[in-house]
Enzyme design. Structure first.
Site, PDB file in Angstrom:
ATOM      1  N   ASP A  66       0.816  -1.214   0.000  1.00  0.00           N
ATOM      2  CA  ASP A  66       0.000   0.000   0.000  1.00  0.00           C
ATOM      3  C   ASP A  66       0.847   1.260   0.000  1.00  0.00           C
ATOM      4  O   ASP A  66       2.066   1.221   0.134  1.00  0.00           O
ATOM      5  CB  ASP A  66      -0.953   0.001   1.206  1.00  0.00           C
ATOM      6  CG  ASP A  66      -0.296  -0.527   2.478  1.00  0.00           C
ATOM      7  OD1 ASP A  66       0.924  -0.330   2.649  1.00  0.00           O
ATOM      8  OD2 ASP A  66      -0.994  -1.133   3.299  1.00  0.00           O
ATOM      9  N   ASP A 134      -7.887  -3.393  14.662  1.00  0.00           N
ATOM     10  CA  ASP A 134      -9.268  -3.704  14.298  1.00  0.00           C
ATOM     11  C   ASP A 134      -9.354  -4.882  13.333  1.00  0.00           C
ATOM     12  O   ASP A 134     -10.419  -5.160  12.772  1.00  0.00           O
ATOM     13  CB  ASP A 134      -9.954  -2.483  13.682  1.00  0.00           C
ATOM     14  CG  ASP A 134      -9.267  -1.985  12.412  1.00  0.00           C
ATOM     15  OD1 ASP A 134      -8.224  -2.564  12.039  1.00  0.00           O
ATOM     16  OD2 ASP A 134      -9.764  -1.012  11.815  1.00  0.00           O
ATOM     17  N   HIS A 136      -7.584  -5.205  10.488  1.00  0.00           N
ATOM     18  CA  HIS A 136      -7.326  -4.923   9.071  1.00  0.00           C
ATOM     19  C   HIS A 136      -5.978  -5.479   8.633  1.00  0.00           C
ATOM     20  O   HIS A 136      -5.050  -5.619   9.438  1.00  0.00           O
ATOM     21  CB  HIS A 136      -7.432  -3.422   8.766  1.00  0.00           C
ATOM     22  CG  HIS A 136      -6.299  -2.579   9.255  1.00  0.00           C
ATOM     23  ND1 HIS A 136      -6.394  -1.752  10.350  1.00  0.00           N
ATOM     24  CD2 HIS A 136      -5.033  -2.412   8.792  1.00  0.00           C
ATOM     25  CE1 HIS A 136      -5.257  -1.111  10.531  1.00  0.00           C
ATOM     26  NE2 HIS A 136      -4.406  -1.494   9.606  1.00  0.00           N
ATOM     27  N   GLU A 141      -9.906  -2.080   5.575  1.00  0.00           N
ATOM     28  CA  GLU A 141     -10.601  -1.861   6.837  1.00  0.00           C
ATOM     29  C   GLU A 141     -11.777  -2.833   6.983  1.00  0.00           C
ATOM     30  O   GLU A 141     -12.211  -3.448   6.000  1.00  0.00           O
ATOM     31  CB  GLU A 141     -11.112  -0.418   6.904  1.00  0.00           C
ATOM     32  CG  GLU A 141     -10.041   0.655   6.731  1.00  0.00           C
ATOM     33  CD  GLU A 141      -9.126   0.791   7.944  1.00  0.00           C
ATOM     34  OE1 GLU A 141      -9.276   0.018   8.911  1.00  0.00           O
ATOM     35  OE2 GLU A 141      -8.258   1.695   7.928  1.00  0.00           O
TER      36      GLU A 141
END
Length: 241
Positions: A66, A134, A136, A141
């Protein structure tokens, strides 16, 4: 299938990760690389091995997961700069064999599609991952479709908060979008190596390994991949049965 390897601490996690990664540091291999604090120990060991043992990267290609949208490659917190600072500039890899998604340009979605096309041409032999608090992976996400390809995405507030430490602890300086390999792209890798350390990752690790396969925890999709190694330290493994 997920194979869990438990170690005592982050140092041992980096040692174990290098043991796994070094099997793929061979001519013709394609490495999937990650950024953030998680892989730094592994990269230090890759650099040390190159300098002390002469392990060569001249015939290896890499694809990063990314990049932030809007940051020039000269920005110190761009992932392009991160990779060069922490790995590429310290080994003998050829620049044209390294690939980091671009977060700049007029048609980011077209560029993202082209990135997937390049990966399809040179399939990743081993993909390195971290995991967010979380759940991810990359910048996928919670709620990201499991079949997603490389795409532009908005960052969750929790992710912006987690990355704030890299931007002078000023949330207003953290980019709010990224270009990220999709979950479908990541799942095409032949092998996956995920490192998780610290108590703040414990719930995500539990959900990834023991929870249902659900888009609410993107990393849970790894249960469906045939070759996954997850290296966890004592703190990150604290909620596992």
């Amino acid at each position: 299938m997920i194979k869990v390897v438990k170690v005592d601490n982050a140092t041992e996690a980096a040692d174990k990760a290098f043991e796994v990664m070094k099997e793929y540091i061979k001519p013709g291999k394609v490495l999937g690389l990650a950024t953030g604090s998680t892989p730094l120990g592994l990269y230090e060991r890759m650099v040390k091995d190159h300098k002390e043992n002469g392990t060569s990267y001249k015939e290896i290609k890499t694809f990063n997961l990314d990049e932030y949208v809007g940051l020039p490659i000269t920005h110190p917190e761009s992932y392009y700069a991160f990779m060069h600072r922490n790995l590429f500039d310290q080994i003998d890899i050829i620049e044209e064999n390294t690939h980091v998604p671009s977060g700049l340009g007029e048609d980011l979605e077209a560029q993202a599609k082209h990135y997937d096309e390049m990966i399809d041409k040179d399939p990743v032999d081993i993909q390195l991952l971290g995991i967010g608090s979380d759940g991810h992976i990359a910048f996928n996400e919670p709620g990201t479709p499991f079949d997603s390809g490389t795409h532009v995405t908005d960052l969750a507030e929790s992710t912006i908060r987690d990355n704030c430490r890299f931007f002078d602890n000023d949330m207003s300086k953290v980019p709010t979008q990224s270009v990220t390999q999709g979950i479908g792209t990541i799942m095409k890798a032949k092998n996956i190596l995920l490192i998780a350390t610290g108590a703040n990752k414990a719930q995500a690790v539990k959900d990834m390994i023991e929870g249902p396969v659900d888009e609410a925890c993107p990393a849970s999709v790894l249960q469906k991949h045939p070759n996954v190694i997850v290296i966890v330290d004592e703190a990150a493994a604290s909620m596992l049965k």
